[in-house]
Motif scaffolding. Structure first.
Motif, short mmCIF file in Angstrom:
data_model
loop_
_atom_site.label_atom_id
_atom_site.label_comp_id
_atom_site.label_asym_id
_atom_site.label_seq_id
_atom_site.Cartn_x
_atom_site.Cartn_y
_atom_site.Cartn_z
N SER A 269 37.00 42.42 32.23
CA SER A 269 36.85 40.95 32.33
C SER A 269 37.80 40.19 31.43
CB SER A 269 35.40 40.55 32.03
OG SER A 269 34.51 41.16 32.94
N ASN B 66 36.10 44.87 37.29
CA ASN B 66 35.92 43.75 36.36
C ASN B 66 37.18 42.89 36.23
OD1 ASN B 66 33.18 44.47 35.66
ND2 ASN B 66 34.06 46.19 34.53
N THR C 230 38.64 39.38 36.26
CA THR C 230 38.17 38.01 35.99
C THR C 230 39.36 37.08 35.91
OG1 THR C 230 36.21 38.76 34.79
CG2 THR C 230 36.96 36.52 34.36
N ASN D 85 40.01 32.83 35.65
CA ASN D 85 39.41 31.50 35.51
C ASN D 85 40.52 30.46 35.39
OD1 ASN D 85 37.56 29.43 35.16
ND2 ASN D 85 37.34 29.78 32.96
N ASP E 238 35.27 38.20 39.53
CA ASP E 238 34.87 36.82 39.23
C ASP E 238 36.15 35.99 39.20
OD1 ASP E 238 33.77 34.46 38.39
OD2 ASP E 238 32.96 35.23 36.51
N THR F 199 38.05 32.24 39.95
CA THR F 199 37.94 30.79 40.11
C THR F 199 39.34 30.19 40.17
OG1 THR F 199 35.87 30.73 38.86
CG2 THR F 199 37.06 28.65 39.10
N SER G 38 39.98 37.17 45.99
CA SER G 38 39.92 38.21 44.95
C SER G 38 41.17 39.09 44.98
CB SER G 38 38.67 39.06 45.14
OG SER G 38 38.64 39.64 46.43
#
Length: 324
Positions: free
Chosen positions: A235, A262, A264, A266, A293, A295, A302
């Motif tokens: 992450s 994992n 990530t 953002n 995850d 954004t 993804s």
């Protein structure tokens, strides 16, 4: 088809050590072949120590074959895609062997072997790139060799790359290679389709994120890369590879059916967000994501934010699960 072949060396001693011998074709044959008539005199002996023989032929492929001859075989690693790691056509001729490792289920005929291993799985650096050095994770040959530094017939202390073997010897030509020490995404390989850059660990993959294809460094935008291990990104922050049309990724990203976990990202104000941000005539294949995850603003995915180009960007055999 034979890669290493000895023939008619009467009344001679032959010394062969620290070689990696590979056959990669459809013809069969033997990677390492001690031929008939090699020994027509009991004064001749072959000392064959710490070699690696690999035969990838899909039929009739033998790793190491003896047709006749006096042989002293030690610390030999033999792999065959057809489960014929060793073959002996001269039963009864003088031969000693010890500390061998084999992918097959046993040794042929009357072959006797001391401290030898059968039915082993070897963890090579990269079979896909024909790199048959052992990784530190290997359990088939690592640490099972005999120390030959004081052998009375052929003594040495280094491996095929000149590395000192140390107190514990590995079977085969190469002492283990620690892929966890690699830090740059382009440390191994040349970036072509036939010789892609090889990624073994998180540090390398993160370096690709930071340095391969963005406004600050676009040198990797056309590169071919291939994952060699499952990688957990834990992450940690990820910058998409190929951030916009001006710096888009047009190479080949081959996940090699490994898993990146994992991931990530953002970047709520940024467009083109994903593992690959902007692909243009790229190929992304065999990539599997687990625990995602991501954004972004527009064109968010993804695996890939967007793909464009005069010809299509291809995504093949990819998956993502456990994502938000």
């Amino acid at each position: 088809s034979t890669a290493m072949y000895t023939y008619r060396l009467n009344d001679k001693l032959i010394y062969i050590w620290n070689n990696i011998v590979v056959i990669d074709n459809n013809l069969g044959g033997s990677a390492f072949y001690i031929s008939n008539n090699f020994l027509e005199s009991l004064n001749s002996t072959a000392y064959i120590y710490n070699n690696t023989s690999v035969n990838l032929a899909p039929v009739n492929g033998v790793g190491f074959r003896r047709n006749t001859g006096n042989i002293d075989l030690k610390n030999h690693l033999s792999y065959s895609a057809t489960n014929q790691s060793y073959s002996d056509h001269s039963p009864g001729a003088p031969m000693t062997s010890s500390n061998l490792s084999s992918a097959s289920t046993g040794y042929p005929g009357t072959w006797t072997c001391t401290n030898c291993r059968v039915s082993q799985t070897f963890d090579f650096v990269s079979m896909g790139s024909l790199d048959f050095r052992l990784k530190t994770s290997d359990a088939g040959a690592k640490g099972f060799g005999a120390d030959l530094s004081n052998d009375p017939n052929l003594n040495f202390t280094t491996d095929i790359e000149g590395q000192t073997r140390g107190a514990t010897w590995d079977i085969g030509a190469s002492a283990t290679f620690d892929t966890t020490t690699l830090t740059k995404w382009d440390d191994m390989g040349s970036g072509t389709t036939n010789d892609p850059y090889l990624l073994f660990n998180k540090t390398q993959l993160q370096d690709m994120s930071a340095d391969a294809c963005n406004a600050g460094s676009a040198g990797g935008c056309t590169a071919a890369v291939r994952l060699e291990e499952d990688i957990n990104l834990n992450s940690e922050a990820w910058a998409p590879v190929g951030e916009d049309l001006a710096n888009c990724y047009s190479g080949t990203f081959d996940g090699n059916n490994k898993t990146i976990s994992n991931l990530t990202i953002n970047l709520p104000t940024q467009d083109f967000v994903g593992l690959i941000g902007y692909g243009c005539v790229a190929t992304v294949k065999n990539v599997h994501l687990d625990g995602v995850d991501v954004t972004g603003k527009n064109s968010v995915g993804s695996l890939m934010g967007t793909g464009a180009g005069a010809t299509r960007t291809e995504v093949q055999n990819c998956s993502a699960k456990n994502g938000t």
